[in-house]
Design a protein around this motif. Structure first.
Motif, PDB file in Angstrom:
ATOM      1  N   GLY A 224       0.792  -1.225   0.000  1.00 59.83           N
ATOM      2  CA  GLY A 224       0.000   0.000   0.000  1.00 59.83           C
ATOM      3  C   GLY A 224       0.823   1.272   0.000  1.00 59.83           C
ATOM      4  N   ARG A 225       2.078   1.184  -0.463  1.00 64.58           N
ATOM      5  CA  ARG A 225       2.940   2.364  -0.528  1.00 64.58           C
ATOM      6  C   ARG A 225       3.002   2.887  -1.957  1.00 64.58           C
ATOM      7  NH1 ARG A 225       8.053  -0.362   2.389  1.00 64.58           N
ATOM      8  NH2 ARG A 225       7.498  -1.849   0.742  1.00 64.58           N
ATOM      9  N   LEU A 226       2.943   4.192  -2.114  1.00 62.34           N
ATOM     10  CA  LEU A 226       3.007   4.808  -3.436  1.00 62.34           C
ATOM     11  C   LEU A 226       4.315   4.450  -4.124  1.00 62.34           C
ATOM     12  CD1 LEU A 226       1.872   6.870  -5.537  1.00 62.34           C
ATOM     13  CD2 LEU A 226       3.183   8.622  -4.291  1.00 62.34           C
ATOM     14  N   ARG A 227       4.224   4.076  -5.407  1.00 58.70           N
ATOM     15  CA  ARG A 227       5.425   3.729  -6.149  1.00 58.70           C
ATOM     16  C   ARG A 227       5.512   4.421  -7.513  1.00 58.70           C
ATOM     17  NH1 ARG A 227       8.013   2.924  -2.237  1.00 58.70           N
ATOM     18  NH2 ARG A 227       8.347   0.871  -1.289  1.00 58.70           N
ATOM     19  N   ARG A 228       4.385   4.627  -8.178  1.00 64.31           N
ATOM     20  CA  ARG A 228       4.408   5.181  -9.532  1.00 64.31           C
ATOM     21  C   ARG A 228       3.221   6.113  -9.765  1.00 64.31           C
ATOM     22  NH1 ARG A 228       6.129   0.240  -9.632  1.00 64.31           N
ATOM     23  NH2 ARG A 228       3.996  -0.570  -9.561  1.00 64.31           N
ATOM     24  N   ALA A 229       3.393   6.984 -10.776  1.00 62.53           N
ATOM     25  CA  ALA A 229       2.304   7.834 -11.248  1.00 62.53           C
ATOM     26  C   ALA A 229       2.262   7.749 -12.763  1.00 62.53           C
ATOM     27  CB  ALA A 229       2.510   9.274 -10.799  1.00 62.53           C
ATOM     28  N   ARG A 230       1.069   7.564 -13.310  1.00 62.21           N
ATOM     29  CA  ARG A 230       0.881   7.538 -14.759  1.00 62.21           C
ATOM     30  C   ARG A 230       0.262   8.867 -15.199  1.00 62.21           C
ATOM     31  NH1 ARG A 230       1.839   2.591 -16.854  1.00 62.21           N
ATOM     32  NH2 ARG A 230       1.954   0.867 -15.338  1.00 62.21           N
ATOM     33  N   LEU A 231       0.839   9.455 -16.234  1.00 60.76           N
ATOM     34  CA  LEU A 231       0.408  10.770 -16.702  1.00 60.76           C
ATOM     35  C   LEU A 231      -0.402  10.650 -17.984  1.00 60.76           C
ATOM     36  CD1 LEU A 231       3.670  12.859 -16.121  1.00 60.76           C
ATOM     37  CD2 LEU A 231       1.944  12.086 -14.471  1.00 60.76           C
ATOM     38  N   SER A 232      -1.126  11.725 -18.296  1.00 58.43           N
ATOM     39  CA  SER A 232      -2.003  11.714 -19.472  1.00 58.43           C
ATOM     40  C   SER A 232      -1.229  11.637 -20.782  1.00 58.43           C
ATOM     41  CB  SER A 232      -2.878  12.966 -19.463  1.00 58.43           C
ATOM     42  OG  SER A 232      -2.078  14.141 -19.448  1.00 58.43           O
ATOM     43  N   ASP A 233       0.046  11.984 -20.776  1.00 59.09           N
ATOM     44  CA  ASP A 233       0.850  11.903 -22.003  1.00 59.09           C
ATOM     45  C   ASP A 233       1.522  10.540 -22.177  1.00 59.09           C
ATOM     46  OD1 ASP A 233       2.804  11.964 -20.080  1.00 59.09           O
ATOM     47  OD2 ASP A 233       3.763  13.810 -20.775  1.00 59.09           O
ATOM     48  N   GLY A 234       1.184   9.594 -21.303  1.00 56.52           N
ATOM     49  CA  GLY A 234       1.739   8.250 -21.383  1.00 56.52           C
ATOM     50  C   GLY A 234       2.965   8.016 -20.531  1.00 56.52           C
ATOM     51  N   ALA A 235       3.537   9.083 -19.950  1.00 55.33           N
ATOM     52  CA  ALA A 235       4.733   8.925 -19.116  1.00 55.33           C
ATOM     53  C   ALA A 235       4.392   8.191 -17.822  1.00 55.33           C
ATOM     54  CB  ALA A 235       5.335  10.285 -18.799  1.00 55.33           C
ATOM     55  N   VAL A 236       5.364   7.431 -17.324  1.00 58.40           N
ATOM     56  CA  VAL A 236       5.241   6.747 -16.032  1.00 58.40           C
ATOM     57  C   VAL A 236       6.401   7.210 -15.162  1.00 58.40           C
ATOM     58  CG1 VAL A 236       5.152   4.549 -14.821  1.00 58.40           C
ATOM     59  CG2 VAL A 236       4.130   4.757 -17.103  1.00 58.40           C
ATOM     60  N   LEU A 237       6.099   7.746 -13.984  1.00 53.08           N
ATOM     61  CA  LEU A 237       7.119   8.272 -13.082  1.00 53.08           C
ATOM     62  C   LEU A 237       7.244   7.393 -11.855  1.00 53.08           C
ATOM     63  CD1 LEU A 237       6.108  12.070 -13.059  1.00 53.08           C
ATOM     64  CD2 LEU A 237       7.735  10.922 -14.577  1.00 53.08           C
ATOM     65  N   ASP A 238       8.471   7.096 -11.450  1.00 49.83           N
ATOM     66  CA  ASP A 238       8.705   6.449 -10.163  1.00 49.83           C
ATOM     67  C   ASP A 238       8.739   7.531  -9.100  1.00 49.83           C
ATOM     68  OD1 ASP A 238       8.927   3.894 -11.267  1.00 49.83           O
ATOM     69  OD2 ASP A 238      11.058   4.203 -11.725  1.00 49.83           O
ATOM     70  N   VAL A 239       7.790   7.481  -8.158  1.00 50.29           N
ATOM     71  CA  VAL A 239       7.690   8.523  -7.116  1.00 50.29           C
ATOM     72  C   VAL A 239       7.457   7.861  -5.764  1.00 50.29           C
ATOM     73  CG1 VAL A 239       6.865  10.329  -8.669  1.00 50.29           C
ATOM     74  CG2 VAL A 239       5.215   8.837  -7.549  1.00 50.29           C
ATOM     75  N   ASP A 240       7.969   8.504  -4.727  1.00 46.44           N
ATOM     76  CA  ASP A 240       7.792   8.014  -3.359  1.00 46.44           C
ATOM     77  C   ASP A 240       6.773   8.843  -2.578  1.00 46.44           C
ATOM     78  OD1 ASP A 240       9.953   6.034  -3.538  1.00 46.44           O
ATOM     79  OD2 ASP A 240      11.251   7.790  -3.654  1.00 46.44           O
ATOM     80  N   VAL A 241       6.631  10.117  -2.976  1.00 47.90           N
ATOM     81  CA  VAL A 241       5.717  11.028  -2.300  1.00 47.90           C
ATOM     82  C   VAL A 241       4.947  11.798  -3.360  1.00 47.90           C
ATOM     83  CG1 VAL A 241       5.524  13.057  -0.806  1.00 47.90           C
ATOM     84  CG2 VAL A 241       7.217  11.289  -0.284  1.00 47.90           C
ATOM     85  N   ALA A 242       3.636  11.923  -3.184  1.00 45.76           N
ATOM     86  CA  ALA A 242       2.804  12.750  -4.056  1.00 45.76           C
ATOM     87  C   ALA A 242       2.048  13.748  -3.196  1.00 45.76           C
ATOM     88  CB  ALA A 242       1.823  11.906  -4.863  1.00 45.76           C
ATOM     89  N   VAL A 243       2.187  15.021  -3.512  1.00 42.82           N
ATOM     90  CA  VAL A 243       1.479  16.077  -2.794  1.00 42.82           C
ATOM     91  C   VAL A 243       0.325  16.555  -3.669  1.00 42.82           C
ATOM     92  CG1 VAL A 243       1.656  18.312  -1.663  1.00 42.82           C
ATOM     93  CG2 VAL A 243       3.633  16.768  -1.691  1.00 42.82           C
ATOM     94  N   VAL A 244      -0.874  16.323  -3.206  1.00 40.92           N
ATOM     95  CA  VAL A 244      -2.067  16.715  -3.950  1.00 40.92           C
ATOM     96  C   VAL A 244      -2.358  18.187  -3.627  1.00 40.92           C
ATOM     97  CG1 VAL A 244      -4.508  16.253  -4.371  1.00 40.92           C
ATOM     98  CG2 VAL A 244      -2.937  14.360  -3.836  1.00 40.92           C
ATOM     99  N   ALA A 245      -2.182  19.053  -4.623  1.00 36.84           N
ATOM    100  CA  ALA A 245      -2.384  20.501  -4.440  1.00 36.84           C
ATOM    101  C   ALA A 245      -3.380  20.987  -5.481  1.00 36.84           C
ATOM    102  CB  ALA A 245      -1.053  21.241  -4.559  1.00 36.84           C
ATOM    103  N   LEU A 246      -4.588  20.476  -5.377  1.00 37.93           N
ATOM    104  CA  LEU A 246      -5.642  20.731  -6.360  1.00 37.93           C
ATOM    105  C   LEU A 246      -6.659  21.744  -5.869  1.00 37.93           C
ATOM    106  CD1 LEU A 246      -6.192  17.065  -7.600  1.00 37.93           C
ATOM    107  CD2 LEU A 246      -4.940  18.895  -8.751  1.00 37.93           C
ATOM    108  N   GLY A 247      -6.246  22.629  -4.981  1.00 34.65           N
ATOM    109  CA  GLY A 247      -7.161  23.661  -4.502  1.00 34.65           C
ATOM    110  C   GLY A 247      -7.907  23.236  -3.255  1.00 34.65           C
ATOM    111  N   ALA A 248      -8.925  24.019  -2.932  1.00 36.50           N
ATOM    112  CA  ALA A 248      -9.629  23.849  -1.657  1.00 36.50           C
ATOM    113  C   ALA A 248     -11.117  23.652  -1.874  1.00 36.50           C
ATOM    114  CB  ALA A 248      -9.393  25.063  -0.766  1.00 36.50           C
TER     115      ALA A 248
END
Length: 429
Positions: A224-248
């Motif tokens: 259950g630990r974050l490992r990857r993010a898939r983007l709309s352009d097809g890119a796949v990123l290896d990430v350990d931390v994701a900060v959701v900053a989508l407003g309030a």
């Protein structure tokens, strides 16, 4: 009961133990109110300052425990912390709390503010390493994860909070990718022109900025630990931390069925901070202020909904005046806010996001020290100062006086010639 508080038996309930709530209570006591004040807070903490959370606290230069707001005087108030309001009964003049307690009031101030917008997929949002930053607890957890030197931090959203988090990551020497679905960071608040300049700045500081792009999926491992993010352009990123900053999101759900005019912009109120009911009539006994309120401003069309420190303080004091004396003082202060990121001090007055034109009137964008004025319909409606904060007082005066755009300043440091750029204008509101 009618009229305005004048005796010790009066009861004022402030829902929101926040910057707004604290200043409203303080203004009531300054105004001579000797009645009973109750402050209700969903969080367990007394009021604290949020702007440092995404800056100094994340960078490790300040502890979250040091963000408490000072109290100028003994408010002689009853605090109900860690106990959110869940319902309002206007007819009975009561507020029901999460623990079932019912509080009666003669006057009510709604100051419940906002919360961070969560990642829309609940399972992905629950992955370890997927965070937002709004509360003390958020800042403590994110600071600890940054201090642990993650391989890559993903910031989803390039508004002011997302950009500040990215700035801290680079200050700490961390690799950071910022994904923004619009064409530039900060474009919603400052327009595409300033956003493009902000994007160049971020890239010069080593930010991997991906614009016109969205995160479509967050993936975790078997634990259950974050490992990857898939983007709309097809890119796949290896990430350990994701900060959701989508407003309030404004905290108004507890007002369902109350008969007040409430929507995604918050609680509608009049210029005196009186909440407006479903029939469009202001309520003398219920008020709203701070991030949760939207109201008509004489200088702008439609309603303003402002989520900034200065507005929270000023509107709280107008609300207190209305509680004490009735509708005698309108909230007409210009929105003002600031940010520190990537070595720059950014300060804004007015509402640049509604502009259709912009012009740099002083200094130089290339030297990162300038002032730009924003216009709409041929008059000045906002200004942006980068590393020149003292210049904004004059521009605030131009906005208040409805001066024509672009103003002729004859400033010694004005560009020659002054170029006026057209901007795409978002729909009002």
């Amino acid at each position: 009961m009618s009229g305005y508080p004048s005796s010790r038996s009066e009861r004022v309930v402030i829902v929101g133990a926040s910057l707004t709530g604290l200043h409203a209570a303080d203004a009531l006591r300054d105004g001579g109110f000797t009645g009973h004040i109750t402050l209700v807070g969903a969080e367990p903490h007394p009021p604290y300052d949020r702007p440092p959370l995404s800056k100094r606290v994340l960078a490790g230069r300040m502890s979250a425990d040091s963000t408490g707001l000072p109290q100028r005087q003994d408010l002689d108030a009853h605090w109900r912390l860690g106990n959110a309001a869940v319902a309002l009964d206007r007819d009975a003049r009561t507020v029901t709390l999460e623990d079932g307690t019912t509080l009666g009031f003669d006057k009510l101030l709604i100051a419940t503010g906002t919360r961070a917008r969560r990642w829309p997929d609940p399972d992905e949002a629950a992955l370890t390493g997927v965070l937002s930053i709004r509360t003390r607890e958020d800042a403590v957890e994110l600071q600890a994860r940054l201090a642990a030197r993650p391989g890559r931090v993903l910031v989803i959203g390039a508004g002011f909070v997302g950009s500040e988090v990215a700035s801290v990551c680079r200050e700490l020497g961390l690799d950071v990718t910022v994904v923004e679905r619009s064409a530039a960071p900060l474009a919603g608040a400052l327009g595409a022109w300033a956003g493009t300049a902000a994007g160049r700045l971020q890239r010069r500081h080593g930010v991997d900025l991906r614009t016109d792009t969205s995160v479509v999926e967050l993936e975790g491992d078997a634990d259950g630990r974050l490992r990857r993010a898939r983007l709309s352009d097809g890119a796949v990123l290896d990430v350990d931390v994701a900060v959701v900053a989508l407003g309030a999101v404004r905290n108004v759900e507890w007002l369902a069925g109350s008969g007040l005019t409430v929507d995604s912009r918050g609680v509608r109120c009049d210029p005196y901070c009186r909440a407006v009911d479903a029939d469009g009539r202001p309520c003398d006994d219920i008020l709203a202020a701070g991030d949760v309120a939207c109201w008509p401003h004489p200088l702008y069309e439609g309603l303003l909904a402002v989520e900034h420190w200065d507005n929270a303080v000023r509107q709280a004091r107008v609300a207190a005046t209305t509680i004490l004396h009735g509708p005698v003082r309108e909230h007409t202060a210009l929105p003002t806010f600031w940010s520190n990121q990537f070595g720059l001090n950014i300060k804004v007055v007015g509402v640049p996001g509604r502009a259709d034109q912009v012009a740099v009137l002083q200094g130089s964008v290339e030297r990162a020290a300038f002032v730009a004025a924003y216009g709409r319909g041929g008059r000045v409606i906002g200004a942006l100062a980068v590393n020149t904060p003292r210049a904004l007082d004059a521009y605030a005066e131009m906005i208040s006086r409805r001066m024509s755009f672009p103003p002729d300043l004859n400033a010694a440091d004005a560009p020659d010639p002054v170029h006026v750029l057209d901007l795409a204008v978002p729909a009002a509101g």
